[in-house]
Design an enzyme around this catalytic site. Structure first.
Site, PDB file in Angstrom:
ATOM      1  N   VAL A 137     -50.066 -52.721 -88.275  1.00 27.54           N
ATOM      2  CA  VAL A 137     -50.605 -53.935 -87.672  1.00 27.54           C
ATOM      3  C   VAL A 137     -51.350 -53.602 -86.383  1.00 27.54           C
ATOM      4  CG1 VAL A 137     -48.702 -55.304 -88.612  1.00 27.54           C
ATOM      5  CG2 VAL A 137     -48.588 -54.520 -86.248  1.00 27.54           C
ATOM      6  N   CYS A 138     -52.353 -54.429 -86.082  1.00 28.51           N
ATOM      7  CA  CYS A 138     -53.070 -54.346 -84.819  1.00 28.51           C
ATOM      8  C   CYS A 138     -53.423 -55.770 -84.405  1.00 28.51           C
ATOM      9  CB  CYS A 138     -54.313 -53.472 -84.935  1.00 28.51           C
ATOM     10  SG  CYS A 138     -55.581 -54.153 -86.036  1.00 28.51           S
ATOM     11  N   ALA A 139     -54.263 -55.915 -83.411  1.00 27.22           N
ATOM     12  CA  ALA A 139     -54.556 -57.252 -82.892  1.00 27.22           C
ATOM     13  C   ALA A 139     -55.346 -58.096 -83.883  1.00 27.22           C
ATOM     14  CB  ALA A 139     -55.312 -57.144 -81.567  1.00 27.22           C
ATOM     15  N   MET A 158     -52.486 -59.461 -85.788  1.00 21.74           N
ATOM     16  CA  MET A 158     -51.486 -60.290 -85.118  1.00 21.74           C
ATOM     17  C   MET A 158     -52.006 -61.698 -84.839  1.00 21.74           C
ATOM     18  SD  MET A 158     -48.589 -58.729 -84.861  1.00 21.74           S
ATOM     19  CE  MET A 158     -47.690 -59.476 -83.506  1.00 21.74           C
ATOM     20  N   GLU A 166     -57.203 -56.609 -86.998  1.00 23.55           N
ATOM     21  CA  GLU A 166     -57.187 -56.062 -88.359  1.00 23.55           C
ATOM     22  C   GLU A 166     -57.849 -54.689 -88.419  1.00 23.55           C
ATOM     23  OE1 GLU A 166     -59.766 -57.034 -92.147  1.00 23.55           O
ATOM     24  OE2 GLU A 166     -58.168 -58.542 -92.036  1.00 23.55           O
TER      25      GLU A 166
END
Length: 375
Positions: A72-74, A100, A76
């Site tokens: 996961v990241c902020a 996220m 995508e």
């Protein structure tokens, strides 16, 4: 190996069902420490994306072979890149679609229970933010309470139930998330209700939600009684639905109580908060099921993903309801406050109608955890 896509809804089901999931979070350490995906079956490890540009060998060693792995990241993009690198290194992984931001916005509808004459009440659980909103359905009509800005979810749910939204209510002027109440009311021609003591500066028309109001939903006359309960805001109002459920807004949570400082008046309002919790609520039936507008920790979720508990149980178990010394209560409430929500003043002004940030700005304003409680 294959790179798969996992949606926020799929993760929500894993959290609710307490399924095992290993998460590699590649956001910056400060963002990770502020807010992350949580759950009983969640194992999570943070390594910033920039630390993986030269290779993923170190994180490969940390990933368990017997669990699903999610990156996961902020937003995508970075998670896709890291997932591709892990795939090239021989590991089957998934990435979170929408990052996220998507997790923050996902709403999971959960049926709370039946009311009389075939009516129902649903809770919309925003796992990534800790927000809880509600829909009461009766005889082709619906009321929405404490909605988020993701208004399509409520409109589509109402359509799936073949009901018309006729009333929209906010228990108070929210400071940690942007309300979708006014927009839903405009799109459905519903009546929008707001406590007048919280609405002194709003720029739009509303119906005053005051003690003694009775709002009927459908022909079965499910009554929502306004119960004035100041403390979190000066106008905070609770609702007793069908003499069975207490919608407590941000006054009372399952494991904590509401904070009184988001308008800068903690010392002034802490007495109101105690009056509501220790006197007004004590006059209600212990059998009422408390349905708050937020939850603070993931452990507050029941087995079906709902957040609800009898008022009598909270009087026995919630620390904030069991402090006999008023000075101790005041010290706990005013001296134990968590950081204020991100952009809370801008969120308040948005909910007043004073500013109209675009959708991307609204997302940025809301990023982060729920911070409406003290415990």
């Amino acid at each position: 190996m294959t790179v798969n896509v996992m949606t926020a809804k799929e993760i929500a089901q894993k959290v609710i069902n307490k399924e095992d999931l290993f998460i590699l979070d590649v956001r910056n350490e400060s963002d990770f420490n502020d807010w992350k995906i949580e759950g009983e079956g969640i194992e999570i490890f943070n390594t910033p994306y920039f630390d993986l540009l030269d290779g993923v060998e170190e994180v490969m060693e940390r990933m368990p072979a017997d669990k699903d792995v999610l990156v996961v990241c902020a937003k995508e993009g970075s998670s896709i890149m890291v997932a591709d690198m892990l795939s090239e290194a021989g590991r089957s992984v998934s990435y979170l679609k929408g990052g996220m931001k998507a997790w923050s916005e996902h709403l999971e509808p959960v049926k709370i229970g039946d009311l009389h004459d075939g009516a129902e009440i649903y809770q919309f659980v925003r796992l990534g933010k800790g927000c809880l909103s509600y829909m009461v359905i009766s005889n082709g009509e619906a009321a929405v309470i404490d909605s988020t800005r993701m208004t399509d979810v409520y409109l589509e749910f109402a359509a799936s139930k073949e009901v018309k939204i006729t009333h929209v209510l906010d228990t108070h002027l929210h400071a940690d998330h942007i309300s979708g109440g006014r927009q839903i009311a405009e799109r459905t021609n519903a009546t929008y209700w707001l406590p007048p003591k919280d609405a002194a500066e709003v720029t739009f028309a509303y119906q005053a939600l005051e003690g003694g109001n009775v709002i009927t939903i459908g022909s079965t006359a499910i009554d929502i009684h306004a119960l004035y309960s100041p403390g979190h805001t000066i106008g905070s109002t609770s609702f007793v639905v069908d003499e069975k459920y207490l919608l407590s807004g941000d006054i009372l949570f399952i494991d904590s109580i509401g904070r009184p400082d988001l308008a800068g008046l903690a010392e002034d309002w802490v007495g109101d908060l105690r009056e509501t919790l220790y006197h007004r609520y004590r006059q209600l039936s212990d059998e009422l099921i408390v349905l708050p507008s937020h939850f603070m920790i993931i452990e507050e979720l029941n087995g079906n993903g709902s957040v609800a508990k009898k008022l009598g149980t909270l009087f026995a178990e919630n620390h904030g309801l069991n402090m006999k010394d008023e000075k101790e209560f005041r010290a706990m409430v005013t001296g134990n406050l968590p950081p204020q929500p991100n952009a809370y003043q801008e969120i308040r002004e948005t909910n007043m109608g004073k500013i109209t940030p675009d959708s991307e700005k609204q997302r940025e304003m809301e990023i982060g955890p729920n911070r409406c409680a003290v415990r």
